[in-house]
Design a protein around this motif. Structure first.
Motif, mmCIF file in Angstrom:
data_model
loop_
_atom_site.group_PDB
_atom_site.id
_atom_site.type_symbol
_atom_site.label_atom_id
_atom_site.label_comp_id
_atom_site.label_asym_id
_atom_site.label_seq_id
_atom_site.Cartn_x
_atom_site.Cartn_y
_atom_site.Cartn_z
ATOM 1 N N THR A 1 40.480 29.716 41.277
ATOM 2 C CA THR A 1 40.997 31.023 41.696
ATOM 3 C C THR A 1 41.752 31.683 40.550
ATOM 4 O O THR A 1 42.599 31.049 39.907
ATOM 5 N N LEU A 2 41.419 32.930 40.275
ATOM 6 C CA LEU A 2 42.045 33.681 39.186
ATOM 7 C C LEU A 2 42.555 35.005 39.725
ATOM 8 O O LEU A 2 41.881 35.652 40.542
ATOM 9 N N TYR A 3 43.753 35.377 39.297
ATOM 10 C CA TYR A 3 44.401 36.594 39.770
ATOM 11 C C TYR A 3 44.791 37.463 38.581
ATOM 12 O O TYR A 3 45.215 36.966 37.539
ATOM 13 N N TRP A 4 44.696 38.759 38.779
ATOM 14 C CA TRP A 4 45.331 39.722 37.871
ATOM 15 C C TRP A 4 46.424 40.444 38.652
ATOM 16 O O TRP A 4 46.177 40.978 39.741
ATOM 17 N N TYR A 5 47.634 40.412 38.108
ATOM 18 C CA TYR A 5 48.779 41.094 38.695
ATOM 19 C C TYR A 5 49.288 42.157 37.726
ATOM 20 O O TYR A 5 49.204 42.015 36.510
ATOM 21 N N LEU A 6 49.882 43.190 38.293
ATOM 22 C CA LEU A 6 50.546 44.248 37.538
ATOM 23 C C LEU A 6 52.039 44.123 37.809
ATOM 24 O O LEU A 6 52.449 43.976 38.974
ATOM 25 N N GLN A 7 52.855 44.164 36.754
ATOM 26 C CA GLN A 7 54.295 44.146 36.958
ATOM 27 C C GLN A 7 54.946 45.301 36.227
ATOM 28 O O GLN A 7 54.948 45.345 34.986
ATOM 29 N N LEU B 1 49.455 42.390 43.191
ATOM 30 C CA LEU B 1 48.084 41.929 42.993
ATOM 31 C C LEU B 1 47.129 43.086 42.743
ATOM 32 O O LEU B 1 47.114 44.077 43.483
ATOM 33 N N LEU B 2 46.321 42.944 41.696
ATOM 34 C CA LEU B 2 45.253 43.909 41.432
ATOM 35 C C LEU B 2 43.919 43.386 41.955
ATOM 36 O O LEU B 2 43.168 44.094 42.621
ATOM 37 N N ILE B 3 43.617 42.121 41.609
ATOM 38 C CA ILE B 3 42.330 41.555 42.003
ATOM 39 C C ILE B 3 42.436 40.034 42.027
ATOM 40 O O ILE B 3 43.201 39.457 41.256
ATOM 41 N N ARG B 4 41.707 39.419 42.940
ATOM 42 C CA ARG B 4 41.662 37.956 43.031
ATOM 43 C C ARG B 4 40.199 37.496 43.031
ATOM 44 O O ARG B 4 39.373 38.059 43.751
ATOM 45 N N TYR B 5 39.924 36.496 42.223
ATOM 46 C CA TYR B 5 38.587 35.910 42.142
ATOM 47 C C TYR B 5 38.597 34.493 42.699
ATOM 48 O O TYR B 5 39.505 33.717 42.429
ATOM 49 N N VAL C 1 37.204 38.414 45.599
ATOM 50 C CA VAL C 1 37.376 38.335 47.053
ATOM 51 C C VAL C 1 38.421 39.315 47.565
ATOM 52 O O VAL C 1 38.507 39.546 48.769
ATOM 53 N N ASP C 2 39.248 39.861 46.665
ATOM 54 C CA ASP C 2 40.222 40.866 47.069
ATOM 55 C C ASP C 2 40.450 41.803 45.899
ATOM 56 O O ASP C 2 41.129 41.440 44.938
ATOM 57 N N ASP C 3 39.898 42.982 45.946
ATOM 58 C CA ASP C 3 40.123 43.997 44.896
ATOM 59 C C ASP C 3 40.629 45.284 45.526
ATOM 60 O O ASP C 3 40.469 46.364 44.961
ATOM 61 N N LEU D 1 32.502 36.650 34.730
ATOM 62 C CA LEU D 1 31.066 36.439 34.819
ATOM 63 C C LEU D 1 30.666 34.989 35.068
ATOM 64 O O LEU D 1 29.805 34.705 35.875
ATOM 65 N N LYS D 2 31.265 34.046 34.395
ATOM 66 C CA LYS D 2 30.860 32.650 34.534
ATOM 67 C C LYS D 2 31.859 31.853 35.364
ATOM 68 O O LYS D 2 31.814 30.627 35.377
ATOM 69 N N GLY D 3 32.752 32.556 36.029
ATOM 70 C CA GLY D 3 33.718 31.869 36.871
ATOM 71 C C GLY D 3 34.799 31.139 36.113
ATOM 72 O O GLY D 3 35.471 30.283 36.674
ATOM 73 N N VAL D 4 34.969 31.495 34.823
ATOM 74 C CA VAL D 4 36.021 30.839 34.039
ATOM 75 C C VAL D 4 36.989 31.914 33.548
ATOM 76 O O VAL D 4 37.890 32.314 34.285
ATOM 77 N N ASP D 5 36.767 32.422 32.322
ATOM 78 C CA ASP D 5 37.691 33.436 31.818
ATOM 79 C C ASP D 5 37.350 34.805 32.398
ATOM 80 O O ASP D 5 36.279 35.006 32.977
ATOM 81 N N SER D 6 38.303 35.715 32.220
ATOM 82 C CA SER D 6 38.173 37.023 32.856
ATOM 83 C C SER D 6 38.695 38.110 31.930
ATOM 84 O O SER D 6 39.556 37.861 31.086
ATOM 85 N N THR D 7 38.161 39.313 32.096
ATOM 86 C CA THR D 7 38.686 40.469 31.376
ATOM 87 C C THR D 7 39.055 41.550 32.382
ATOM 88 O O THR D 7 38.405 41.720 33.414
#
Lengths: 112, 112
Positions: free
Chosen positions: B31-37, B45-49, B55-57, B70-76
């Motif tokens: 599970t990977l998350y991008w947050y804005l602070q 929360l901005l988006i959760r993978y 699964v939540d954008d 894309l490959k379920g590892v790193d994210s941009t």
């Protein structure tokens, strides 16, 4: 609408005394609560958590208390140490959707 | 064990320019998350993978923000074009099966 509220932006406590940080929530579906600690220029780090089936969880100097009827939780740090000076975020989630909601944080200053 | 790695740590751009942030989660975390602070606020929360699936954008401003894993590892995370109000810290976090979040140090964006 803030679902997780930390009403004290800052708190100053004498070294060696007890620090009590408070948090209120509005969503009755929340059943898992966490505290994160953040130093400047670093990401938040996990401190302690509590499930809604408990009313207290203790880890060394840190204890979290949960009052479900009041929708209130608190973090107790005793004794407070200089390294505890940081911003503390309360967070909550409902396990059925895994979305973690953060409060605005409380800045804790430990005074020498 | 390496923690969550984010780059760049700091980015200064002029408004209307594009910007991209990269995140490499802890190995094995699905599970990977991008947050804005924003300053004085808690992470939002901005988006959760979950693996490669978003699964939540619901909180991602899709007119200018995009993300991929894309490959379920790193994210941009990309912003195009950036606006003055986008100045903030962008935090990436990862977890194993939506458990405890581990945050990176964040990418501080300044839009001039």
């Amino acid at each position: 609408d803030q679902q997780v509220k930390q009403n004290s932006p800052s708190l100053s406590v004498q070294e060696g005394r007890i620090s009590i940080l408070n948090c209120d929530y509005t969503n009755s579906m929340f059943d898992y609560f966490l505290w994160y600690k953040k130093y400047p220029a670093e990401g938040p780090t996990f401190l302690i958590s509590i499930s809604s089936i408990k009313d207290k969880n203790e880890d060394g100097r840190f204890t979290v208390f949960l009052n479900k009827s009041a929708k209130h939780l608190s973090l107790h740090i005793v004794p407070s140490q200089p390294g505890d000076s940081a911003v503390y975020f309360c967070a909550a989630s409902a396990r059925n959707n895994d979305k973690i909601i953060f409060g605005k944080g409380t800045r804790l200053h430990i005074l020498p | 064990e390496a923690g969550v790695v984010q780059s760049p740590r700091y980015k200064i751009i002029e408004k209307k320019q594009p910007v991209a942030f990269w995140c490499n989660p802890i190995s094995g975390h699905n599970t990977l998350y991008w947050y804005l602070q924003n300053l004085g606020q808690g992470p939002e929360l901005l988006i959760r993978y979950e693996n490669e699936e978003a699964v939540d954008d619901s909180q991602l401003p899709k007119d200018r923000f995009s993300a991929e894993r894309l490959k379920g590892v790193d994210s941009t995370l990309k912003i195009q074009p950036a606006e003055l109000g986008d100045s903030a810290v962008y935090l990436c976090a990862s977890s194993l099966d939506a458990g405890e979040l581990f945050f990176g140090e964040g990418s501080r964006l300044t839009v001039l």
